[in-house]
Design an enzyme around this catalytic site. Structure first.
Site, mmCIF file in Angstrom:
data_model
loop_
_atom_site.group_PDB
_atom_site.id
_atom_site.type_symbol
_atom_site.label_atom_id
_atom_site.label_comp_id
_atom_site.label_asym_id
_atom_site.label_seq_id
_atom_site.Cartn_x
_atom_site.Cartn_y
_atom_site.Cartn_z
ATOM 1 N N CYS A 156 0.873 -1.452 0.008
ATOM 2 C CA CYS A 156 0.012 -0.043 -0.373
ATOM 3 C C CYS A 156 0.533 0.996 0.153
ATOM 4 O O CYS A 156 1.573 1.665 -1.122
ATOM 5 C CB CYS A 156 -0.986 -0.179 1.159
ATOM 6 S SG CYS A 156 -2.527 1.303 0.748
ATOM 7 N N HIS A 161 -3.944 -4.635 -0.347
ATOM 8 C CA HIS A 161 -3.772 -5.042 0.960
ATOM 9 C C HIS A 161 -3.398 -6.723 0.701
ATOM 10 O O HIS A 161 -4.878 -7.476 0.810
ATOM 11 C CB HIS A 161 -4.703 -4.707 1.738
ATOM 12 C CG HIS A 161 -4.607 -3.494 2.319
ATOM 13 N ND1 HIS A 161 -2.968 -2.850 2.814
ATOM 14 C CD2 HIS A 161 -5.210 -2.172 1.985
ATOM 15 C CE1 HIS A 161 -3.503 -1.692 3.610
ATOM 16 N NE2 HIS A 161 -3.849 -1.363 2.720
ATOM 17 N N GLU A 213 -2.551 -9.137 2.734
ATOM 18 C CA GLU A 213 -3.280 -9.205 4.156
ATOM 19 C C GLU A 213 -4.371 -9.811 4.480
ATOM 20 O O GLU A 213 -4.799 -9.393 5.669
ATOM 21 C CB GLU A 213 -1.960 -8.801 5.267
ATOM 22 C CG GLU A 213 -2.365 -7.093 5.858
ATOM 23 C CD GLU A 213 -2.182 -6.164 4.416
ATOM 24 O OE1 GLU A 213 -1.687 -6.565 3.538
ATOM 25 O OE2 GLU A 213 -2.548 -5.178 4.832
#
Lengths: 254, 203
Positions: free
Chosen positions: B80, B183, B185
């Site tokens: 990001c 993202h 994750e």
């Protein structure tokens, strides 16, 4: 193409998932982490935890739920319910939440929105509002779980929340909530037309066409439902397949 | 076994990245200590917030030259804002110099009629094959939240993009230095695959 999002909401009390019908008659249901994982396999795009714990140690309980969920579910998590301070935001975000939603506390002190946005970024500040029709057709905002009419115009509040730094709005219609008769198209449309931040529509989703309507007629960015998914009247997967078949851009998982 | 150092410079939710790596059983640790980070086999530079604040934090912690030096021999994944920091400069808030590990700039998204930030799940396209994107398919969705985007000087650095009114670089990099605008994750199966791939690239 950016996908329209389907968001199951988990009402959490004392660390367990419950669902209220019209804010009363809570029914016990289960472990939030297991339910979060179930929704994940169904293709949920995000999860919202609404903490309805009344006791004083509520923060600790929801922080534990978020920590456990964030270790096993890798999608955006939003937590709402009883967040009053920037420190509350910090604790919830540190636990692994990506966004925090504020409702009553933001109405009572709108600077909470700007203070949280300045500290953590607008992307994690969700302003939730419970709106209800007045006799003249306008919408007023209630706080305290729909108990107190603040006599604030919902559209004006949406605009003000955006100006203060909200990154997203979660708009619940008290008129359609619990009815399964469809999302409040008029309310949602008025708000999506008034602001340029994403709007999550909530309250009233009960059948597949309701989801298509709220995206196509009201231009919502996301639709949220709790009991519908919780009692498996519809699954997230069924909703998304229906939307895909009907030309709405959704994220299909495989 | 290889271990990934997650760079802690006070910006963003490092624990989400750690959670995902832990889930994948990839050894990792969070640290701001250069000695510890230097002992890792690869680095992840996360980040949420504004570009100038992030660069200021990296300068304050003496991490700018450290990261530049480390990436001569070590893989780095920026996530990001962490991806944007890899570029030469950004125009977010004010003109600000970045790490300069990838040629190009960071500019505001111009998506007429579309909402800013670009937030939500969007699908990926792949102009080339890379080790980081192995196992992914055209149309796989990942989760974005950003208002600025990379403007690459060299098209060869583009590994994946998405469309949001215009082409948005989603995965960039080559050699040791890689970045994801979204993202991983928070992108479930697809994001975890990318992190798994990154783990595989350092073994």
């Amino acid at each position: 193409m950016l996908a329209k999002r389907i968001i199951p909401c988990l009402d959490v009390k004392d660390g367990r998932v419950v669902k209220g019908v019209n804010f009363v008659n809570l029914r016990d249901a289960g472990d939030p982490v297991e339910i979060a994982k179930f929704y994940n396999t169904q293709g949920a795009d995000e999860l919202v935890f609404l903490d309805i714990t009344a006791s004083s140690d509520r923060r600790k309980t929801i922080v534990d739920v978020v920590e456990r969920t964030a270790r096993e579910v890798f999608m955006p998590l939003t937590v709402g319910g009883g967040i009053r301070t920037v420190e509350d935001f910090r604790e919830i975000l540190l636990a692994g939440a990506d966004k925090v939603s504020v409702n009553s506390s933001a109405i009572l002190d709108p600077t909470l929105i700007s203070r949280a946005a300045d500290r953590f970024g607008s992307q994690c500040v969700v302003v939730a509002m419970d709106a209800k029709r007045r006799e003249d057709g306008s919408f007023t905002v209630y706080i305290n779980g729909g108990r107190k009419d603040m006599n604030i115009d919902a559209i004006e509040w949406a605009i003000e929340a955006e100006r203060l730094g909200a990154g997203e709005l979660l708009v619940t219609s008290m008129d359609t909530d619990g009815t399964k008769s469809g999302f409040d198209i008029e309310l949602t449309k008025k708000i999506t037309e008034a602001v340029s931040i994403p709007v999550i529509a909530s309250g009233g989703g009960g059948a597949l066409p309701h989801f298509k309507d709220v995206f196509e007629l009201a231009d919502a960015d996301a639709a949220l439902a709790a009991s519908l998914f919780h009692y498996r009247e519809l699954t997230v997967g069924e909703v998304k397949e229906y939307l895909a078949e009907n030309g709405v851009s959704v994220r299909l998982t495989r | 076994m290889a271990v990934i150092g997650i760079i802690d410079y006070g910006m963003g939710n490092l624990h989400s990245v750690k959670n995902a790596l832990d889930f994948l059983e990839i050894d990792n640790f969070i640290s701001s200590d250069k000695e510890k980070l230097a002992a890792s086999d690869a680095l992840i530079l996360p980040g949420v917030g504004a570009f100038p604040d992030a660069m200021e934090s990296l300068h304050r912690d003496g991490l700018v030259d450290f990261i530049r030096e480390q990436t001569k021999t070590k893989k780095l994944l920026g996530i990001c804002l962490g991806m944007q920091l890899l570029l030469e400069k950004s125009y977010e808030v004010r003109e600000c110099e970045g790490l300069g590990l990838i040629s190009g700039e960071v500019i505001r998204i111009t998506a007429p009629g579309l909402k800013i930030p670009h937030m939500g799940w969007n699908d990926l396209r792949f102009p080339r094959e890379t080790p980081l994107t192995a196992g992914l398919s055209e149309g796989d969705f990942v989760y974005f939240v950003h208002s600025f985007r990379a403007e690459l000087a060299c098209e060869d650095d583009l590994a994946a993009y998405t469309e949001y009114g215009e082409r948005i670089p989603a995965i960039i990099g080559s050699g040791n230095v890689w970045g994801a605008q979204f993202h991983p994750e928070k992108s479930e199966r697809v994001g975890l695959q990318i992190l798994r791939n990154f783990g595989g690239m350092i073994e």
